[in-house]
Design an enzyme around this catalytic site. Structure first.
Site, PDB file in Angstrom:
ATOM      1  N   HIS A 217       1.746   6.925  -0.975  1.00 47.18           N
ATOM      2  CA  HIS A 217       0.913   6.120  -0.075  1.00 47.18           C
ATOM      3  C   HIS A 217      -0.442   5.903  -0.739  1.00 47.18           C
ATOM      4  O   HIS A 217      -1.149   6.862  -1.017  1.00 47.18           O
ATOM      5  CB  HIS A 217       0.752   6.850   1.271  1.00 47.18           C
TER       6      HIS A 217
ATOM      7  N   HIS B 171       0.813  -1.221   0.000  1.00 45.97           N
ATOM      8  CA  HIS B 171       0.000   0.000   0.000  1.00 45.97           C
ATOM      9  C   HIS B 171       0.844   1.267   0.000  1.00 45.97           C
ATOM     10  O   HIS B 171       0.273   2.362   0.046  1.00 45.97           O
ATOM     11  CB  HIS B 171      -0.902   0.005   1.236  1.00 45.97           C
TER      12      HIS B 171
END
Lengths: 76, 151
Positions: B73, B58
């Site tokens: 992110h 992620h």
């Protein structure tokens, strides 16, 4: 004390930790008692910031989060 | 001057509007965020050329040859998904070129799961003033310059 030891102590020590998990830039910690968490000491240990929400304490340490989390787990 | 390109297409938003206290307060550095298009199999591209020093499903960090670190992110609180729905196309330690596909994911699924799919792109340890040219809020294409880091 090294950084991991300082952070662990500032989180209230091993007995206060339910879970510790590194994200990309922060340690997500679940603690038994958030009043045992010493925010000043966390910052003195190098945290950029501390965000507490109930029993979840996020310690922002930057990209070294996973290394520090591993070091803390080794201490526990 | 380091060009930091948009890792994905969508709408540029201010970091201050990211629903996460760490990113919105620029605690790990200044930057910008993209509210990504909701298409399945969205690609997240390397925003700069460098070494892929951290790769989570992620989130990833690329460090340039002169030491600048850029964090991308994918969504907020997405560490909780444990990689579910994220496909990696590179490995930690790889040298990657700006624009290379690093991860593919599905922002719509992240959103359906109750999390924000917003993508913060952070200049780690930079001063706010070091980010000069910034893309204005609004639509951006993947690969367009999101901001420039003066260093």
């Amino acid at each position: 004390m090294d950084k991991a030891e300082q952070i662990l102590a500032a989180l209230g020590g091993t007995d206060n930790i339910v879970e510790i998990e590194p994200c990309a830039t922060r340690l997500r910690t679940e603690v038994h008692n958030s009043s045992l968490v010493d925010e000043k000491a966390l910052k003195a240990a190098g945290a950029f910031g501390v965000i507490t929400s109930g029993s979840v304490v996020q310690v922002v340490v930057g990209p070294e989060a996973d290394t520090i989390a591993t070091d803390i787990e080794d201490l526990m | 001057m380091l060009d930091v390109i948009a890792p994905t297409a969508g709408q540029v938003i201010d970091l201050a509007d990211v629903p996460d206290p760490v990113f919105s307060a620029a605690l790990v550095g200044p930057g910008a965020a993209i509210d990504p298009e909701r298409s399945a199999n969205t690609q997240a591209l390397a925003p700069v050329t460098g070494t892929l020093v951290k790769l989570h499903p992620h989130a990833f960090i690329i460090r340039t040859s002169d030491g600048a670190g850029i964090l991308t992110h994918l969504g907020i609180d997405t560490v909780q998904l444990n990689g579910d729905g994220f496909q990696l196309h590179a490995a930690e330690g790889d040298e990657v070129a700006a624009g290379a596909v690093i991860v593919s994911w599905d922002p719509a699924t992240v959103e359906t799961g109750g999390r924000s799919p917003i993508v913060p792109v952070i200049a780690l340890d930079a001063s706010t003033e070091a980010l000069t040219v910034r893309h204005e809020p609004g639509p951006i294409k993947a690969g367009d310059v999101l901001f420039q880091w003066s260093r």
